[in-house]
Write an enzyme that holds these catalytic residues in place. Structure first.
Site, mmCIF file in Angstrom:
data_model
loop_
_atom_site.group_PDB
_atom_site.id
_atom_site.type_symbol
_atom_site.label_atom_id
_atom_site.label_comp_id
_atom_site.label_asym_id
_atom_site.label_seq_id
_atom_site.Cartn_x
_atom_site.Cartn_y
_atom_site.Cartn_z
ATOM 1 N N GLU A 181 0.818 -1.228 0.000
ATOM 2 C CA GLU A 181 0.000 0.000 0.000
ATOM 3 C C GLU A 181 0.851 1.276 0.000
ATOM 4 O O GLU A 181 0.483 2.267 0.627
ATOM 5 C CB GLU A 181 -0.937 0.024 1.216
ATOM 6 N N GLU A 250 -6.960 -7.366 -0.786
ATOM 7 C CA GLU A 250 -7.608 -7.167 0.522
ATOM 8 C C GLU A 250 -9.055 -6.759 0.352
ATOM 9 O O GLU A 250 -9.362 -5.622 0.031
ATOM 10 C CB GLU A 250 -6.868 -6.089 1.342
#
Ligand SMILES: *[C@@H]1O[C@H](CO)[C@@H](O)[C@H](O)[C@H]1NC(C)=O
Ligand SMILES: *[C@@H]1O[C@H](CO)[C@@H](O)[C@H](O)[C@H]1NC(C)=O
Ligand SMILES: *[C@@H]1O[C@H](CO)[C@@H](O)[C@H](O)[C@H]1NC(C)=O
Ligand SMILES: *[C@@H]1O[C@H](CO)[C@@H](O)[C@H](O)[C@H]1NC(C)=O
Ligand SMILES: *[C@@H]1O[C@H](CO)[C@@H](O)[C@H](O)[C@H]1NC(C)=O
Ligand SMILES: *[C@@H]1O[C@H](CO)[C@@H](O)[C@H](O)[C@H]1NC(C)=O
Length: 756
Positions: A181, A250
């Site tokens: 991320e 995710e």
């Protein structure tokens, strides 16, 4: 031919135990191709150090029964590299054992090495020592950081290679991840960011591990690294190149909790909706983050304030039990997707409009295989739609799956699975009679009280304040800031009833204030906001007064731009209401002590237990701060999972047989905040959408894995910071006390929140 047959037979038999070599992993725009075969994959995140080895086979099996093909985990750098070049792969950190359990279950593995992982894990998984290697800045084009990141990544890849765990070697690992991320935070790192992304991708690919690399939430991931999506919905995601498959690393089926906050819930219907939409729109790999969240044992939780429980309202609960109806509903969804897999992989979809917010995606190449997904994106109104001359009822915010383009085998809003009622059944602590003195019924408590302030020799003294984290370097949560003041006999407050007020400001995370060994009060930050103020009247006497402030961290920051530079600890201390007005102690002489005496002597570990003189009693004093308790107990009866009920305690740490249960803190959320009675699954989900638990402790029970218990003579050690009633501690057993079928409504709007 004969050899080939033998080989097939060999594969068949070994596949009873192993996935017979996974093989070459490649990809194109549609999917991963494993050993020549296209796959749609359902993956489940289970983080190995968030449970214990004795639970791993059961968790993996429960995932498999839930229709999962792949287990995904991060690799937790700070759990593995304790100091430069000193590695730990024992117990919960036995990564090789975990991957082999996945392999033995015949499943694939996605290894997200990072090694920065965020993950609500302490310091985002980066070892605290690296912050103190001179010149280091995390996650940018910086030589020391890149050196240690490459070093650890190489170490893990080599370990996996040695054990033949990558797919081309016959192992289960089909994908590896570098970084995590970073796209969210690139802007904080200026010029260095792009160079770092390029370097990280090249460094990963140069490992030659034979499987594709991914970078999540990284739109500019360089070729051949695949950029992937993290979100509550990823159907609209497109990778940054037309030859990369659509991967969702995710999907959050719930959310994490922070001490003092309410409980988030994501309805099973909406989780299923998001997954169905992803596959409807050409998705190829989908991962639940988390499928089993587990526990942040010891001091591993990130923060500040991430709870010890990392349950995440995941399909398998913290204790390892399937969470119903979520687990069951998703299992049915996975079946429907698998029934459609062949058609989905065979052709390109055609999108048809069925109404203003209704659409079908049809996978039909003219052969006999055909699959269709019919979606109603309206978040209020159900719709009847006509598809191929047949009428279908579509509940609002739902997807129907038709693996043959005719029959609906699953609708995301129709929960057919049973819901479970889960209870925590208290069982008093039972004394373990190890000595021949039979008939001993009452528990014997051993008690040790810490000094409120410096114990032993002070570490250092200085005018003004130091940063808490810079000082402890995260070897402990605790740092004592102590000073003393002289109060003149003529102070007015000594004659009247009034009391001076102590005013403290801190960068974070929490504090207990003691004056002359007496606890005056506590304060802490909350949520993601760690700074706080303390204000409380205090008792001072004429003459010398000892001021001892116990500053605490509650999990180090785990994400954010330049997050490793965020500090903690005191920034201002004043006393108001003296004859001369306000006394500012901020630049006074402060004497410091890192950690507690009990920690220094390891009195919670079997070999440190006897390094102090415990005082025995059958009736330990209540509400006594800074107190260690030791008690020898039997395991709770039966074989249900166990949680330690700490509702009658204040805040502290707990251990069983030297194993770290973790931080406990039954701090309540505000009863003035808003909570929902029912959660409407319809419409976009966000973490604050469906909150419960207003005015209740965020975390009352603390998981103690069954495998930590011995048949008798178990040593439970508690360190209580501010005072509680240890005699009210119980082991509670997590029991499924009932299953109830949801009444098969057409559009059930209420998720059955699990009773805890
Ligand atoms: C792996 O698959 C690719 C594409 O199908 C092929 O070009 C390559 O030769 C294969 N490699 C091995 C080692 O089989
Ligand atoms: C990693 O660093 C250690 C020392 O910290 C060194 O012994 C080892 O050779 C390094 N490994 C690699 C792959 O660079
Ligand atoms: C739908 O019905 C029309 C009119 O009866 C017919 O011409 C058409 O072939 C039917 N389509 C399908 C897919 O059955
Ligand atoms: C910690 O110490 C380093 C080195 O002395 C300093 O650069 C940094 O600003 C300190 N951090 C905080 C939060 O005070
Ligand atoms: C109060 O202030 C006066 C004048 O600044 C100073 O002389 C005196 O010592 C102070 N008293 C105390 C108790 O601090
Ligand atoms: C315990 O404290 C002593 C004295 O401060 C120190 O020398 C020693 O290193 C500490 N031990 C540990 C394990 O922290």
């Amino acid at each position: 031919m004969k050899i080939f047959l033998l080989f097939l037979l060999f594969c068949f038999f070994t596949s009873l135990f192993n996935s017979c070599f996974a093989g070459n992993v490649t990809y194109d725009r549609r999917s991963l191709i494993i050993d020549g075969q296209r796959k749609l994959l359902i993956s489940a995140a289970i983080h190995y150090p968030r449970s214990v080895p004795a639970m791993w086979p059961g968790l993996v099996q429960t995932a498999k029964e839930g229709g999962v093909d792949v287990i995904e985990s991060y690799v937790f750098w700070n759990g593995h590299e304790l100091s430069p070049g000193k590695y730990n792969f024992e117990g919960r950190y036995d990564l090789v054992k975990f991957v082999k359990i996945v392999q033995q279950a015949g499943m694939y593995m996605i290894l997200r090495i990072g090694p920065f992982v965020a993950a609500e894990w302490n310091f985002g998984g980066v070892p605290a020592w690296l912050h103190y290697v001179p010149g280091t800045v995390f996650r940018t084009d910086n030589e020391p950081f890149k050196y240690y990141m490459r070093n650890f990544t190489t170490f893990i890849v080599n370990l996996m290679k040695q054990e033949k765990l990558f797919a081309p070697q016959g192992g289960p690992i089909i994908l590896a991840q570098v970084e995590n991320e970073y796209g969210y935070y690139e802007k904080f790192y200026g010029e260095g960011a792009k160079r770092y992304v390029t370097w990280a991708a090249r460094m990963a690919v140069s490992q030659n591990n034979g499987v594709p690399w991914i970078m999540c939430q990284q739109d500019d991931a360089p070729e051949p690294v695949i950029n992937t999506c993290n979100s509550f919905y990823c159907d609209q995601f497109t990778p940054n190149s037309p030859n990369k498959p659509k991967i969702w690393t995710e999907n959050w089926p719930g959310w994490f909790k922070t001490f003092g906050a309410r409980d988030p819930h994501r309805p099973a219907e909406d989780v299923a909706f998001s997954v169905a939409r992803f596959f409807q729109k050409g998705g190829s790999v989908h991962n639940y983050y988390m499928y089993h969240g587990g526990t942040n044992f010891g001091r591993t939780s990130g923060g500040p304030f991430i709870t010890t429980s990392y349950d995440y309202e995941a399909p398998i609960d913290e204790y390892g039990l399937p969470r119903l109806p979520k687990w069951g509903h998703l299992k049915e969804l996975h079946k429907a997707i698998k029934l459609s897999e062949h058609a989905l992989l065979k052709s390109e979809p055609t999108t048809l409009s069925l109404g203003p917010s209704q659409e079908a995606d049809v996978y039909d190449d003219g052969s006999e295989v055909c699959a269709a997904f019919l979606a109603n994106l309206d978040d209020k109104t159900d719709k009847n739609v006509v598809f191929r001359n047949v009428s279908y009822h579509l509940p609002s915010w739902s997807v129907s799956i038709l693996p043959d383009c005719k029959n609906v085998v699953f609708n995301t809003a129709k929960v057919g699975s049973q819901a479970s009622l889960v209870e925590m059944m208290p069982e008093e602590l039972m004394p373990s009679v190890t000595s021949p003195s039979k008939g001993l019924k009452a528990l014997k408590w051993d008690v040790f009280v810490e000094n409120a302030g410096i114990w032993g020799v002070a570490d250092f003294a200085k005018n003004g304040f130091v940063d808490h984290i810079n000082t402890t370097k995260d070897t402990t949560d605790y740092l004592w800031y102590t000073t003393s003041i002289i109060v003149g006999e003529n102070e007015e407050f000594l004659k009247k009833a009034g009391r001076p007020v102590l005013l403290i400001e801190s960068k974070g995370h929490a504090l207990h204030a003691f004056v002359n060994q007496e606890l005056q009060g506590s304060a802490s930050g909350s949520g993601s906001h760690s700074p706080f103020k303390f204000e409380s009247p205090i008792s001072l006497k004429a003459g010398k007064n000892e001021i001892a402030l116990l500053s605490m961290t509650v999990g180090l920051q785990n994400a954010g731009g330049l997050y490793e530079w965020v500090g903690a600890g005191l920034t201002s201390v004043k006393i108001e209401g003296l004859n001369n007005g306000t006394m500012d102690l901020s630049m006074s002489r402060w004497t410091y002590k890192i950690g507690l005496q009990g920690e220094n002597l390891s009195i919670y570990k079997p070999d440190g237990l006897n390094s102090i003189n415990w005082v025995s009693t059958s009736e330990p004093q209540k509400n006594q701060p800074l107190t260690w308790y030791k008690v020898v107990v039997d395991p709770p009866s039966g074989d249900e999972p166990v949680g330690l009920d700490m509702i009658h305690m204040g805040k502290g740490l707990a251990w069983l047989n030297g194993e770290e249960i973790g931080r406990y803190w039954p701090i309540k959320s505000s009863e003035h905040e808003k909570c929902v009675e029912e959660c409407d699954y319809r419409g976009k989900f966000f973490p604050d959408k469906c909150l419960t638990g207003c005015g209740e402790p965020t975390q009352r029970w603390y998981h103690v894995p069954r495998s930590w218990f011995k048949p008798s003579g178990n040593i439970l050690v508690i360190f209580e910071e501010k005072g509680g009633d240890p005699t009210k501690i119980t082991f509670s057993k997590r029991k499924i006390s009932g299953l109830c079928s949801l009444i098969a409504e057409d559009f059930p709007m209420v998720d059955q929140a699990p009773v805890r």
